[in-house]
Design an enzyme around this catalytic site. Sequence first.
Site, short mmCIF file in Angstrom:
data_model
loop_
_atom_site.label_atom_id
_atom_site.label_comp_id
_atom_site.label_asym_id
_atom_site.label_seq_id
_atom_site.Cartn_x
_atom_site.Cartn_y
_atom_site.Cartn_z
N CYS A 120 0.82 -1.22 0.00
CA CYS A 120 0.00 0.00 0.00
C CYS A 120 0.86 1.27 0.00
O CYS A 120 0.50 2.26 -0.64
CB CYS A 120 -0.96 0.00 1.18
N HIS A 179 -2.21 1.26 6.95
CA HIS A 179 -2.59 1.32 5.53
C HIS A 179 -2.31 2.72 5.02
O HIS A 179 -2.53 3.71 5.72
CB HIS A 179 -4.06 0.96 5.35
N ASP A 215 -7.57 6.00 -2.82
CA ASP A 215 -6.89 4.81 -2.34
C ASP A 215 -6.58 3.89 -3.52
O ASP A 215 -7.48 3.24 -4.06
CB ASP A 215 -7.76 4.08 -1.32
N ASN A 225 -14.00 3.79 11.21
CA ASN A 225 -14.90 3.86 12.37
C ASN A 225 -15.50 2.51 12.74
O ASN A 225 -16.53 2.45 13.40
CB ASN A 225 -16.04 4.85 12.09
#
Length: 581
Positions: A250, A307, A330, A373
Site C-alpha cells: 500500500c 494502511h 486509495d 470507524n
Amino acid sequence: YAQVIELGDVDLNCPSNCQIHNTHFFGTDRQIIRRGQAFNFYARFHNREWDDSMDQAIFTVETGSHTQNMCSLSQSISGNISVFPPSNACIGRYILNMQITSCGHTYQRCLGDFYVLFNPWCADDPVYMDNQAQREEYVLNEHGILYEGVHKHITSRPWHFGQFEDGILDICLKILDMGASYHHGSDRDHCWRNDPVHVSMVVNHMVRTNGIPENNDYLKGTKPFSWNGSVPILQQWYNGRCRPVRYGYCGSLASVMCTVMRCLGIPSRVITNFCFPCSNENPLGINEIFDCTGKNLCGKDKLWRYHCWNESWMARRDLNQCCGDWQCLDPTPLETAYVFVSILLSGPTWVRSIREGELDLDYDGHHMFSRLNSNYVGWLSQNNAKKTKVFCDTWPCGQHLSTKSVGSEQLEDITGSYKYELGSVKSKEAYYRAYRRIHPGYCNASNCHIDRELSSLKNPFLSDSGINMRLKMTNCPMYGEDVQLHWLLENLRSEPKTLKFNLCAQIITYNGCPMDQFWKDSVSVTLGPREGKKVDLSNALLTTVLFRRQIADRRPTIFYRISGDLILVGSEINIMLNIDS
C-alpha cells in the site's frame, strides 16, 4: 508591391517560461507550462516588418487527432508573441502551429511542441492552493517520508517521489493515455483531461489495476519493501511495455500515485492510518477469531496494522465547491462486498464528508468511513463450531492518521480531519448519519434505535471481573536485541484469585495475515486480595530473537499482539494473551 511576409527563426524561450511557470525542475530544454498563465516566445521575419493591415496569424494546437484554436495574433511587437492557455485547458502534450495569411497567401508552420499541466498557482484552476509553503511541499518536493509500524510505535522511512526526473512526465501522460478507455471508452478529444477529478480517477484506476506496482505474493518478483522511490517502479512499468511491476504494497502504491499527481500539477501527499480493517461481512465491524490457546485463526476479516493512501487537493466542481480541499484516493485493491456503484474505490472522496458522515456526496465515502470507524470484536472459537464473543472495542480502527509536515521531516497527525474525537457529540452525529446510509434498513431509524444495536455489541471489560492487566516494555530494543517485557497483574477484589493464563506468540503480517504460532505457554497465577504482581516475560521471549533473524529476509512487517492491544517490539513481533479464569 507588398511581399508575402516570411517567417524566420522561432525561439520558444523555454528557460524563461519554465522558470516563470515553476516547471524548471523538469529541465529547461522543453516548453512545459501551466494552464491559466501566459507564456512568451519570439518569432523573427526575414524580409520585412509585420503589418497588421496586410498580415494575420492564427495559432492552433494539436493533441492526437484533435485540433483547436488557442489564440489569434492581433499585433506583433518586435516578434514577441504571448500565448495564454485557459485555466480549463486539457493537460497533456500539444503541437503548436502558426498559420500566416499575408497578401492573400496562406501558409502554415509547426513551431514545436509544449506541455500543459495543472496550475496550483492560478486562482481560477480547481487545484489552486493559496499557500506557497504548501505548494512547495505538495507539488515541488521530490522527497517524502512514509510512516509505518503501529500506532504506539510509529516508524518512518524516506521515499523519493522523483516527479521531475527524466522521462517521468512522459510516463505519467502514458498512464492517462492508457486510462482513457476506462473513463470514457475513447480518447478522441481528451475532454476529460481538463478536470482534476476525472484525471485523479483515471490515475487511481491505473495504479490499482495495472500493477504500478502490483500488490501480490512477492516470491517471484521484487520484494515490496525493497523499493525506496517511485522512479524505478514507473520506469520498469514503462520499459516493460506497461506490464505489472512485481511487487508492491500500500505504501508504494500510494507513493507512486502521489508522484504521478504531483508531476501533473495536482498537490498531493501520502497518508498512513493505523489499524485499518478490511471487512468482507459487516461494513462497520471487524471480527478476529482465536482458539483457546490465543492463536489467531485466519478468517474473512483482516485488521491491517497500517494502511497508506493518497490525498490530493482540488475544488470539487461536481460538489459545487468553490475552494480547494483535500480529497482521498486509495490505489490499493481491497477485498470488499460492496456493490454500490461500478466506479467503487476509484475516488476521489472529500475528506470532510468522511468526518461528517455525509456518505452520499462521494464515490468512496462508504468504504472510507467504515474503515476508519469500525468496531473491533474478538471471538473465541470452541471446537470449530461455537464462537463466543470475548471482547469488543470501538477505539482501535482509524488511529493516528499521519503524514509528513510542511517544510520539515516531522510527523503531522491529521486524525481530526477524518473523524471527531471519540465519544463527542459531533462524532455520534456523524456516526448516526453514516450508519443510516451504510445500512439502508436504518434510513428512518431513530438515534435510540441505532444506539440499541450498537450496545448489543458491547461486553464487560476485563476490569469488570476484578482483574487489571497490562504489559509494559521495559527496554527499547534495537533490531536483533532481546525483548524485555513485564506483565503486570492486579486483583481489584477483596478475595483471593487463582487464574490460568494461556499465552502464545504468533506472527502477524502488516496486512493482518496470521502466520505460524511459534511459542505458547500456560501459566497459573495466584493473587491475594488487592494484590499486584509483576511477571517477567523476557526469558520466555528470547526465542523470538532467533526466529526474527530467520525471517528477516522475507520482510513483511511483523508485530507482537498483546491482549487486544498493539505495540511494536524490536520493530517486528506481537504476543497475544488469552485468559481462562
